[in-house]
Design a protein around this motif. Structure first.
Motif, PDB file in Angstrom:
ATOM      1  N   HIS A 197      25.498  32.534 -24.754  1.00  0.00           N
ATOM      2  CA  HIS A 197      26.264  33.772 -24.861  1.00  0.00           C
ATOM      3  C   HIS A 197      25.978  34.419 -26.217  1.00  0.00           C
ATOM      4  CE1 HIS A 197      30.583  35.678 -24.593  1.00  0.00           C
ATOM      5  NE2 HIS A 197      29.626  36.589 -24.534  1.00  0.00           N
ATOM      6  N   VAL A 198      25.238  35.532 -26.217  1.00  0.00           N
ATOM      7  CA  VAL A 198      24.785  36.152 -27.475  1.00  0.00           C
ATOM      8  C   VAL A 198      25.388  37.523 -27.717  1.00  0.00           C
ATOM      9  CG1 VAL A 198      22.630  34.863 -27.498  1.00  0.00           C
ATOM     10  CG2 VAL A 198      22.721  37.090 -26.335  1.00  0.00           C
ATOM     11  N   GLY A 199      25.923  38.157 -26.688  1.00  0.00           N
ATOM     12  CA  GLY A 199      26.472  39.500 -26.845  1.00  0.00           C
ATOM     13  C   GLY A 199      27.628  39.718 -25.897  1.00  0.00           C
ATOM     14  N   GLN A 200      28.439  40.719 -26.219  1.00  0.00           N
ATOM     15  CA  GLN A 200      29.576  41.034 -25.343  1.00  0.00           C
ATOM     16  C   GLN A 200      29.612  42.537 -25.108  1.00  0.00           C
ATOM     17  OE1 GLN A 200      31.566  38.791 -23.756  1.00  0.00           O
ATOM     18  NE2 GLN A 200      32.348  40.559 -22.620  1.00  0.00           N
ATOM     19  N   THR A 201      29.755  42.926 -23.851  1.00  0.00           N
ATOM     20  CA  THR A 201      29.884  44.326 -23.494  1.00  0.00           C
ATOM     21  C   THR A 201      31.255  44.545 -22.866  1.00  0.00           C
ATOM     22  OG1 THR A 201      29.142  44.217 -21.194  1.00  0.00           O
ATOM     23  CG2 THR A 201      27.429  44.232 -22.877  1.00  0.00           C
ATOM     24  N   ALA A 202      31.631  45.797 -22.719  1.00  0.00           N
ATOM     25  CA  ALA A 202      32.913  46.136 -22.100  1.00  0.00           C
ATOM     26  C   ALA A 202      32.731  46.664 -20.683  1.00  0.00           C
ATOM     27  CB  ALA A 202      33.655  47.166 -22.954  1.00  0.00           C
ATOM     28  N   VAL A 203      31.510  46.591 -20.171  1.00  0.00           N
ATOM     29  CA  VAL A 203      31.231  47.157 -18.852  1.00  0.00           C
ATOM     30  C   VAL A 203      31.684  46.206 -17.749  1.00  0.00           C
ATOM     31  CG1 VAL A 203      28.900  46.167 -18.634  1.00  0.00           C
ATOM     32  CG2 VAL A 203      29.442  48.337 -17.510  1.00  0.00           C
ATOM     33  N   ARG A 204      32.145  46.776 -16.630  1.00  0.00           N
ATOM     34  CA  ARG A 204      32.501  45.996 -15.443  1.00  0.00           C
ATOM     35  C   ARG A 204      31.490  46.324 -14.357  1.00  0.00           C
ATOM     36  NH1 ARG A 204      36.977  43.147 -15.540  1.00  0.00           N
ATOM     37  NH2 ARG A 204      38.456  43.480 -17.250  1.00  0.00           N
ATOM     38  N   SER A 210      35.099  50.999  -5.612  1.00  0.00           N
ATOM     39  CA  SER A 210      34.218  52.154  -5.736  1.00  0.00           C
ATOM     40  C   SER A 210      33.318  52.278  -4.505  1.00  0.00           C
ATOM     41  CB  SER A 210      33.351  52.015  -6.993  1.00  0.00           C
ATOM     42  OG  SER A 210      32.321  52.989  -7.009  1.00  0.00           O
ATOM     43  N   ASP A 211      32.838  53.496  -4.240  1.00  0.00           N
ATOM     44  CA  ASP A 211      31.859  53.692  -3.163  1.00  0.00           C
ATOM     45  C   ASP A 211      30.546  52.999  -3.491  1.00  0.00           C
ATOM     46  OD1 ASP A 211      33.671  55.210  -1.750  1.00  0.00           O
ATOM     47  OD2 ASP A 211      32.954  57.118  -2.574  1.00  0.00           O
ATOM     48  N   THR A 212      30.279  52.817  -4.767  1.00  0.00           N
ATOM     49  CA  THR A 212      29.084  52.090  -5.223  1.00  0.00           C
ATOM     50  C   THR A 212      29.564  50.927  -6.086  1.00  0.00           C
ATOM     51  OG1 THR A 212      28.881  53.655  -7.057  1.00  0.00           O
ATOM     52  CG2 THR A 212      27.558  54.084  -5.102  1.00  0.00           C
ATOM     53  N   GLU A 230      34.322  47.211 -34.165  1.00  0.00           N
ATOM     54  CA  GLU A 230      35.294  48.301 -34.094  1.00  0.00           C
ATOM     55  C   GLU A 230      34.965  49.246 -32.935  1.00  0.00           C
ATOM     56  OE1 GLU A 230      33.787  47.256 -36.855  1.00  0.00           O
ATOM     57  OE2 GLU A 230      35.547  46.266 -37.728  1.00  0.00           O
ATOM     58  N   VAL A 231      33.708  49.585 -32.800  1.00  0.00           N
ATOM     59  CA  VAL A 231      33.320  50.462 -31.690  1.00  0.00           C
ATOM     60  C   VAL A 231      33.566  49.766 -30.354  1.00  0.00           C
ATOM     61  CG1 VAL A 231      31.363  51.576 -30.541  1.00  0.00           C
ATOM     62  CG2 VAL A 231      31.634  51.763 -33.028  1.00  0.00           C
ATOM     63  N   PHE A 232      33.208  48.499 -30.288  1.00  0.00           N
ATOM     64  CA  PHE A 232      33.430  47.748 -29.048  1.00  0.00           C
ATOM     65  C   PHE A 232      34.895  47.773 -28.633  1.00  0.00           C
ATOM     66  CE2 PHE A 232      34.825  43.713 -27.171  1.00  0.00           C
ATOM     67  CZ  PHE A 232      34.108  43.725 -25.987  1.00  0.00           C
ATOM     68  N   GLU A 233      35.807  47.615 -29.596  1.00  0.00           N
ATOM     69  CA  GLU A 233      37.233  47.595 -29.257  1.00  0.00           C
ATOM     70  C   GLU A 233      37.670  48.918 -28.632  1.00  0.00           C
ATOM     71  OE1 GLU A 233      39.052  45.044 -29.160  1.00  0.00           O
ATOM     72  OE2 GLU A 233      37.816  43.627 -30.288  1.00  0.00           O
ATOM     73  N   THR A 234      37.070  50.012 -29.068  1.00  0.00           N
ATOM     74  CA  THR A 234      37.429  51.311 -28.483  1.00  0.00           C
ATOM     75  C   THR A 234      36.933  51.452 -27.056  1.00  0.00           C
ATOM     76  OG1 THR A 234      35.418  52.462 -29.220  1.00  0.00           O
ATOM     77  CG2 THR A 234      37.268  52.363 -30.778  1.00  0.00           C
ATOM     78  N   LEU A 235      35.959  50.633 -26.675  1.00  0.00           N
ATOM     79  CA  LEU A 235      35.375  50.739 -25.333  1.00  0.00           C
ATOM     80  C   LEU A 235      36.067  49.842 -24.318  1.00  0.00           C
ATOM     81  CD1 LEU A 235      31.590  50.681 -26.322  1.00  0.00           C
ATOM     82  CD2 LEU A 235      32.960  52.680 -25.715  1.00  0.00           C
ATOM     83  N   ARG A 236      36.957  48.973 -24.772  1.00  0.00           N
ATOM     84  CA  ARG A 236      37.579  48.007 -23.868  1.00  0.00           C
ATOM     85  C   ARG A 236      38.359  48.676 -22.740  1.00  0.00           C
ATOM     86  NH1 ARG A 236      38.125  42.562 -24.973  1.00  0.00           N
ATOM     87  NH2 ARG A 236      37.572  41.797 -27.032  1.00  0.00           N
ATOM     88  N   GLY A 237      38.948  49.840 -22.994  1.00  0.00           N
ATOM     89  CA  GLY A 237      39.743  50.503 -21.969  1.00  0.00           C
ATOM     90  C   GLY A 237      38.933  51.315 -20.991  1.00  0.00           C
ATOM     91  N   ASP A 238      37.630  51.369 -21.194  1.00  0.00           N
ATOM     92  CA  ASP A 238      36.754  52.155 -20.334  1.00  0.00           C
ATOM     93  C   ASP A 238      36.048  51.206 -19.367  1.00  0.00           C
ATOM     94  OD1 ASP A 238      34.839  53.692 -19.112  1.00  0.00           O
ATOM     95  OD2 ASP A 238      33.718  54.144 -20.952  1.00  0.00           O
ATOM     96  N   PRO A 239      36.306  51.314 -18.035  1.00  0.00           N
ATOM     97  CA  PRO A 239      35.643  50.386 -17.104  1.00  0.00           C
ATOM     98  C   PRO A 239      34.127  50.502 -17.134  1.00  0.00           C
ATOM     99  CG  PRO A 239      36.766  52.141 -15.920  1.00  0.00           C
ATOM    100  CD  PRO A 239      37.200  52.247 -17.352  1.00  0.00           C
ATOM    101  N   MET A 240      33.635  51.640 -17.604  1.00  0.00           N
ATOM    102  CA  MET A 240      32.183  51.792 -17.737  1.00  0.00           C
ATOM    103  C   MET A 240      31.685  51.242 -19.069  1.00  0.00           C
ATOM    104  SD  MET A 240      31.323  53.083 -14.851  1.00  0.00           S
ATOM    105  CE  MET A 240      29.688  53.779 -15.082  1.00  0.00           C
ATOM    106  N   GLY A 241      32.615  50.902 -19.958  1.00  0.00           N
ATOM    107  CA  GLY A 241      32.238  50.263 -21.211  1.00  0.00           C
ATOM    108  C   GLY A 241      31.294  51.074 -22.083  1.00  0.00           C
TER     109      GLY A 241
END
Length: 249
Positions: A197-204, A210-212, A230-241
């Protein structure tokens, strides 16, 4: 991804899989031409599907077809596939239309991705060089598998030909970016893994309502640019990350 063909006179090859499946194999190991061939062959089948074929899907270097044995005999279907294989050099075929380039912001290391140091050491790099190497690499979705919508992406430079672990990490979270054997895998579910495990994203990646439901498709190209915690934390609420995309020509 290596552009050195690994094909031999043994490939492409059609093998039976149970009573209702055929596997068209384009190579023994992952390389760019064999993956290209598998993607192009599936696209051709989707454009003109033989009678009786109910489903087709690609793995790293092969294309699987599931068929209705009451609608078509496996020998007849195999002959039709052989005829299609003979129409062109699939290892040089154009990649399917509709591919996209996607950028997925990634925080490398920290407590969110605690095996970065270990992976960098195995690759013979400093942590900074490892982040630069992975974040600047542009990799192709070679296959979807293991879990819903989960992509295998490759290939990284040769230095990343590091082995998988001999033991499992008990759990990585959704959005984990892991590395081994010159590939990246972006996890769509929480699961144990033998990859580091080398990186973490906020994308689902898997969005069943979804239709896709699968965000990524085989053939897409992806980059994982480094962002701060800090930027990553702001993306946590976005399902698209923070994912962005544009079509590829």
């Amino acid at each position: 991804m290596s552009d050195t063909p690994m094909q031999t006179p043994d490939f492409p090859r059609i093998d039976p899989v149970g009573l209702d499946g055929l596997l068209v194999r384009f190579g023994e190991v992952l390389d760019e031409p064999a993956n290209r061939a598998a993607l192009a062959f599936k696209a051709a089948l989707e454009g003109d599907s033989p009678e009786g074929v109910e489903e087709c899907a690609t793995s790293l270097v092969s294309c699987f077809l599931r068929f209705d044995p009451l609608a078509v005999a496996p020998e007849a279907l195999s002959q039709r596939l052989s005829a299609l294989l003979a129409t062109r050099d699939w290892y040089q075929a154009a990649l399917p239309e509709g591919r996209r380039f996607l950028s997925i912001p990634t925080v490398y290391g920290t407590d969110l991705a605690p095996q970065l140091d270990e992976a960098a050491q195995l690759a013979g790099m400093s942590v900074e060089a490892a982040i630069a190497s992975m974040s600047q690499a542009r990799v192709r979705v070679t296959a979807i598998g293991f879990a819903p919508g989960q992509p295998y992406l490759g290939t990284l430079p040769e230095a990343w030909n590091i082995p998988r672990q001999t033991a499992l990490t008990p759990q990585v979270p959704v959005g984990a970016l892991v590395v081994a054997i010159r590939q990246l895998v972006l996890f769509s579910v929480t699961t144990p893994t033998g990859w580091r495990h080398v990186g973490q994203t906020a994308v689902r990646l898997f969005q069943p309502d979804s239709d896709t439901p699968f965000l990524l498709r085989p053939g897409d190209e992806v980059q994982f640019p480094a962002v701060s915690r800090e930027v990553f934390e702001t993306l946590r609420g976005d399902p698209m990350g923070g994912l962005t995309q544009r079509p590829l020509p």
